[in-house]
Design a protein around this motif. Structure first.
Motif, PDB file in Angstrom:
ATOM      1  N   VAL A  15      43.294  40.336  61.131  1.00 30.23           N
ATOM      2  CA  VAL A  15      42.197  39.717  60.349  1.00 30.23           C
ATOM      3  C   VAL A  15      41.497  40.849  59.491  1.00 30.23           C
ATOM      4  O   VAL A  15      41.343  40.972  58.587  1.00 30.23           O
ATOM      5  CB  VAL A  15      41.102  39.017  61.232  1.00 30.23           C
ATOM      6  CG1 VAL A  15      39.715  38.849  60.603  1.00 30.23           C
ATOM      7  CG2 VAL A  15      41.750  37.945  62.027  1.00 30.23           C
ATOM      8  N   LEU A  16      41.225  41.920  60.109  1.00 26.43           N
ATOM      9  CA  LEU A  16      40.892  43.165  59.246  1.00 26.43           C
ATOM     10  C   LEU A  16      41.832  43.469  58.324  1.00 26.43           C
ATOM     11  O   LEU A  16      41.393  44.012  57.187  1.00 26.43           O
ATOM     12  CB  LEU A  16      40.469  44.441  60.274  1.00 26.43           C
ATOM     13  CG  LEU A  16      39.388  44.278  61.175  1.00 26.43           C
ATOM     14  CD1 LEU A  16      39.319  45.517  62.181  1.00 26.43           C
ATOM     15  CD2 LEU A  16      38.107  44.158  60.751  1.00 26.43           C
ATOM     16  N   LEU A  17      43.058  43.650  58.412  1.00 27.61           N
ATOM     17  CA  LEU A  17      44.212  44.029  57.534  1.00 27.61           C
ATOM     18  C   LEU A  17      44.108  42.970  56.457  1.00 27.61           C
ATOM     19  O   LEU A  17      44.329  43.365  55.229  1.00 27.61           O
ATOM     20  CB  LEU A  17      45.507  43.824  58.281  1.00 27.61           C
ATOM     21  CG  LEU A  17      46.690  44.300  57.170  1.00 27.61           C
ATOM     22  CD1 LEU A  17      46.623  45.936  56.778  1.00 27.61           C
ATOM     23  CD2 LEU A  17      48.093  44.242  58.041  1.00 27.61           C
ATOM     24  N   PHE A  18      43.973  41.563  56.915  1.00 25.93           N
ATOM     25  CA  PHE A  18      43.728  40.830  55.688  1.00 25.93           C
ATOM     26  C   PHE A  18      42.595  40.866  54.890  1.00 25.93           C
ATOM     27  O   PHE A  18      42.670  40.771  53.543  1.00 25.93           O
ATOM     28  CB  PHE A  18      43.797  39.426  56.510  1.00 25.93           C
ATOM     29  CG  PHE A  18      43.412  37.933  55.459  1.00 25.93           C
ATOM     30  CD1 PHE A  18      44.488  37.701  54.525  1.00 25.93           C
ATOM     31  CD2 PHE A  18      42.232  37.444  55.111  1.00 25.93           C
ATOM     32  CE1 PHE A  18      44.525  36.598  53.640  1.00 25.93           C
ATOM     33  CE2 PHE A  18      42.076  36.492  54.445  1.00 25.93           C
ATOM     34  CZ  PHE A  18      43.134  36.015  53.477  1.00 25.93           C
ATOM     35  N   LEU A  19      41.322  41.037  55.563  1.00 28.40           N
ATOM     36  CA  LEU A  19      40.036  41.498  54.884  1.00 28.40           C
ATOM     37  C   LEU A  19      40.329  42.623  53.802  1.00 28.40           C
ATOM     38  O   LEU A  19      39.881  42.359  52.690  1.00 28.40           O
ATOM     39  CB  LEU A  19      39.051  41.403  55.644  1.00 28.40           C
ATOM     40  CG  LEU A  19      38.641  40.322  56.394  1.00 28.40           C
ATOM     41  CD1 LEU A  19      37.624  40.490  57.397  1.00 28.40           C
ATOM     42  CD2 LEU A  19      37.928  39.215  55.414  1.00 28.40           C
ATOM     43  N   VAL A  20      40.989  43.664  54.060  1.00 26.29           N
ATOM     44  CA  VAL A  20      40.981  44.862  53.515  1.00 26.29           C
ATOM     45  C   VAL A  20      42.096  44.647  52.538  1.00 26.29           C
ATOM     46  O   VAL A  20      41.682  44.995  51.029  1.00 26.29           O
ATOM     47  CB  VAL A  20      41.673  45.993  54.712  1.00 26.29           C
ATOM     48  CG1 VAL A  20      41.948  47.350  53.447  1.00 26.29           C
ATOM     49  CG2 VAL A  20      40.579  46.476  55.347  1.00 26.29           C
ATOM     50  N   LEU A  21      43.062  43.914  52.573  1.00 29.02           N
ATOM     51  CA  LEU A  21      44.158  43.673  51.448  1.00 29.02           C
ATOM     52  C   LEU A  21      43.221  42.726  50.606  1.00 29.02           C
ATOM     53  O   LEU A  21      43.565  42.804  49.149  1.00 29.02           O
ATOM     54  CB  LEU A  21      45.265  43.050  51.920  1.00 29.02           C
ATOM     55  CG  LEU A  21      46.194  44.098  52.712  1.00 29.02           C
ATOM     56  CD1 LEU A  21      47.423  43.362  53.538  1.00 29.02           C
ATOM     57  CD2 LEU A  21      46.774  45.136  51.859  1.00 29.02           C
ATOM     58  N   SER A  22      42.612  42.003  50.978  1.00 26.82           N
ATOM     59  CA  SER A  22      42.005  40.827  49.964  1.00 26.82           C
ATOM     60  C   SER A  22      40.901  41.766  49.072  1.00 26.82           C
ATOM     61  O   SER A  22      40.967  41.351  47.990  1.00 26.82           O
ATOM     62  CB  SER A  22      40.986  39.848  50.618  1.00 26.82           C
ATOM     63  OG  SER A  22      42.072  39.141  51.542  1.00 26.82           O
ATOM     64  N   VAL A  23      40.369  42.572  49.647  1.00 24.39           N
ATOM     65  CA  VAL A  23      39.219  43.421  48.915  1.00 24.39           C
ATOM     66  C   VAL A  23      40.006  44.250  47.813  1.00 24.39           C
ATOM     67  O   VAL A  23      39.410  44.308  46.814  1.00 24.39           O
ATOM     68  CB  VAL A  23      38.289  44.186  49.720  1.00 24.39           C
ATOM     69  CG1 VAL A  23      37.402  45.066  49.048  1.00 24.39           C
ATOM     70  CG2 VAL A  23      37.194  43.147  50.509  1.00 24.39           C
ATOM     71  N   ILE A  24      40.898  44.723  48.281  1.00 23.54           N
ATOM     72  CA  ILE A  24      41.796  45.990  47.590  1.00 23.54           C
ATOM     73  C   ILE A  24      42.283  44.857  46.321  1.00 23.54           C
ATOM     74  O   ILE A  24      42.349  45.826  45.152  1.00 23.54           O
ATOM     75  CB  ILE A  24      42.869  46.476  48.282  1.00 23.54           C
ATOM     76  CG1 ILE A  24      42.035  47.614  49.259  1.00 23.54           C
ATOM     77  CG2 ILE A  24      43.869  47.404  47.352  1.00 23.54           C
ATOM     78  CD1 ILE A  24      43.113  48.145  50.270  1.00 23.54           C
ATOM     79  N   SER A  25      42.875  43.956  46.518  1.00 22.35           N
ATOM     80  CA  SER A  25      43.405  43.148  45.455  1.00 22.35           C
ATOM     81  C   SER A  25      42.632  42.544  44.371  1.00 22.35           C
ATOM     82  O   SER A  25      42.856  42.051  43.371  1.00 22.35           O
ATOM     83  CB  SER A  25      44.457  42.091  46.018  1.00 22.35           C
ATOM     84  OG  SER A  25      43.680  41.148  46.477  1.00 22.35           O
TER      85      SER A  25
END
Length: 68
Positions: A15-25
């Motif tokens: 979940v944290l990885l998904f959130l980080v990737l969403s913000v970075i993109s």
């Protein structure tokens, strides 16, 4: 019991990885408007004033220009 902890940790990490990737993109786009006159025509002083956000068109009127 041990696999339950590992599964819970794996879900949190995913979940944290998904959130980080969403913000970075996320990306922003800046549009630059070109306020030049179409086909080389002169812009009326009132329109030039509006484009530059000034309060007076006097600086853009040809009869009001100072000669150097």
């Amino acid at each position: 019991m041990q696999t339950s902890k590992i599964t819970r940790i794996a879900v949190v990490v995913l979940v944290l990885l998904f959130l980080v990737l969403s913000v970075i993109s996320c990306s922003t786009h800046t549009h630059v408007h070109n306020h030049s006159a179409p086909s080389g025509k002169k812009i009326p002083p009132g329109q030039a004033k509006k484009m530059n956000g000034d309060k007076s068109a006097k600086a853009y009127a040809p009869g009001q220009q100072k000669k150097r």
